[in-house]
Design a protein around this motif. Sequence first.
Motif, PDB file in Angstrom:
ATOM      1  N   MET A  46     -45.025 -38.844  16.327  1.00  0.00           N
ATOM      2  CA  MET A  46     -43.594 -39.980  14.891  1.00  0.00           C
ATOM      3  C   MET A  46     -43.572 -39.911  13.785  1.00  0.00           C
ATOM      4  N   MET A  47     -42.477 -39.094  13.381  1.00  0.00           N
ATOM      5  CA  MET A  47     -42.204 -39.517  11.897  1.00  0.00           C
ATOM      6  C   MET A  47     -41.434 -40.006  11.270  1.00  0.00           C
ATOM      7  N   MET A  48     -42.032 -40.999  10.953  1.00  0.00           N
ATOM      8  CA  MET A  48     -41.970 -42.357   9.628  1.00  0.00           C
ATOM      9  C   MET A  48     -41.341 -42.148   8.471  1.00  0.00           C
ATOM     10  N   HIS A  49     -40.779 -42.875   7.744  1.00  0.00           N
ATOM     11  CA  HIS A  49     -40.105 -42.068   6.186  1.00  0.00           C
ATOM     12  C   HIS A  49     -40.276 -43.661   5.806  1.00  0.00           C
ATOM     13  N   THR A  50     -40.555 -44.060   4.646  1.00  0.00           N
ATOM     14  CA  THR A  50     -40.883 -45.585   3.418  1.00  0.00           C
ATOM     15  C   THR A  50     -40.653 -44.359   2.595  1.00  0.00           C
ATOM     16  N   VAL A  58     -41.724 -50.485  10.591  1.00  0.00           N
ATOM     17  CA  VAL A  58     -42.204 -48.871  10.568  1.00  0.00           C
ATOM     18  C   VAL A  58     -44.023 -49.457  10.878  1.00  0.00           C
ATOM     19  N   SER A  59     -44.384 -50.235  10.078  1.00  0.00           N
ATOM     20  CA  SER A  59     -45.381 -50.526   9.961  1.00  0.00           C
ATOM     21  C   SER A  59     -46.204 -51.630  11.078  1.00  0.00           C
ATOM     22  N   GLY A  60     -45.313 -51.895  11.339  1.00  0.00           N
ATOM     23  CA  GLY A  60     -45.564 -53.256  12.481  1.00  0.00           C
ATOM     24  C   GLY A  60     -46.060 -52.539  13.214  1.00  0.00           C
TER      25      GLY A  60
END
Length: 564
Positions: free
Chosen positions: A197-201, A250-252
């Motif tokens: 999973m590639m997540m961006h914040t 995203v964090s959850g």
Amino acid sequence: MSQSLQPIDTPAFYMNPDANVSVINYSEGYIQDIFQLINSKALLGLVKLFLEEQKQNAANDVVQVTPEDYVAILKAIVIDETDKYDQYDKDKILKSVEDLYSFYRNFFRVSLVNKHNNAVIKGNFMDIDNHFNEVVIDLYRAVEEKLQGFQNHTYRQINAGTNASAIVQSIEWPAPAGYEKLQNIRFIDTLMLRPPMMMHTKSNKREGVFDAVPDNPIKKFDGSRSEWFCFPAKIGESLAYIYFQRDYFVSGIALGNLFDIASEEEVKGKKPDEILLFGLPETEGDVCHYFHDEANDIWVGEVPYNDKTTYFGYMKKMCLTLHNLHMIYENRLPIHGSMVKITFSNGKVKTVVFFGDSGAGKSESIEALQEIADEKIVDIETIFDDMGSFAFDKNGEVYAQGTETGAFVRLDDLSSAVAFNNMDRGIYLNPELKNARVILPANSYKRVVMHHSIDMWVYANNYDSDIGLHQFPDEEAAKATFIAGKRKALGTTDEVGMSTTFFANPFGPVQEEAKTRPIIDKVFNQLYKDKIYVGEIYTHLGNDKSKDSLKESAKELLDQLMNN
């Protein structure tokens, strides 16, 4: 968070371009085939946002039409009514479809299913989500292949519909007076992740120290059932209810690789030790705080809704701060460090705790040890990666216990072999940026919370020029170094250069120094009484980026562990 494109918000579909989050509620409307999808309000809403973003793209007349007309073009393509879109260039239509597809997949997309105490749902929710993914990719391919006039020769089975899926449900628990509004918020029961999973914040660094406030943050909570969710986490032996606003999915969701989810049986009728309210409209001074509700024996944390707190470090460290404060009040000593159990080829088994603040070289020391050991190490088991605690058994002996079942580490700290070998399990956060992170599962909850004996405790010293290992001759000398908490900060937080932090732990001990000091004294006294090795390892990471010096230090560590 700043606003540009306005969110789409319906019971079945939520999409916020500013937060880059989309939530699909299957229980409010489930799409089973491409015809339902192409006729859905959700697709129309998505197209509306996409076309708003494309307004400046004057070179492509296809994206200048209304959302309704654009969907009509897609329908005409699917049913081969070419006369309804032949006024447009096919290549331009295809380019817009590719862009729409990329626009959607750029969001972090999570689907929800309400459990309703239905065992069938729990068994089938992954099939339900898999089918939706297939529907999305089938529609995309149908449109793509009809426009290009031939079938593809290479197909890529990507996560076209969602990145993750969750079963959620309401569970009754004994909320004290003042906490009643939390009763309406659904708990996450089961998660399904689609790694890698590639997540961006928007934020990629944590700032500041969390401090106490005189009033309970619960008074500020007014969250709705549709906008808030709860991740019930087992943090060490603590029970924490982590409430987050949906723009923080995203964090959850990332919590799933860090903590075990408490089961319905572990939540029902149980008051938590800690409660975190993540994404409140405002907090005092617009930063993170905590409150000790002594009357109900609950530690309550608050984190404001803003761009800065999208960084996962805020979620993780606020959870651990609340847990550590709880530990201090339980007469346990929070440890900022890593603990490993090493099995050597000569038959010896040793547990080692590496201690120090962020960037001191705890993880790097373990990796250096692995690299220089060759066949001398049979296995390294991670007991905890970032935070644990020391406690006393009924005989007064010190034991160690972990908090997290996962590891939240900088990609730069991992060898390419470790990083790539774990891709199929990892959640990657801002992988293209400095301070990129990955969250990896590390050990089972059962192993993490076991009572582990301690063979060695070393401070990760990244500032001195010495090489090797140094054993402190007495507990006073050891305490002086451990309590000073010196390190050369590397910019992983908002600090750079030499810094000191009480007991190298800004997540609990700093806030409750007076209560922590007697526990420190008791722990060091017992370890020296039991002749446990207490020392420091010189990591050189504040100055030497090559890690050659660290490997020399690791050789001394290896010799000490294998031959003593």
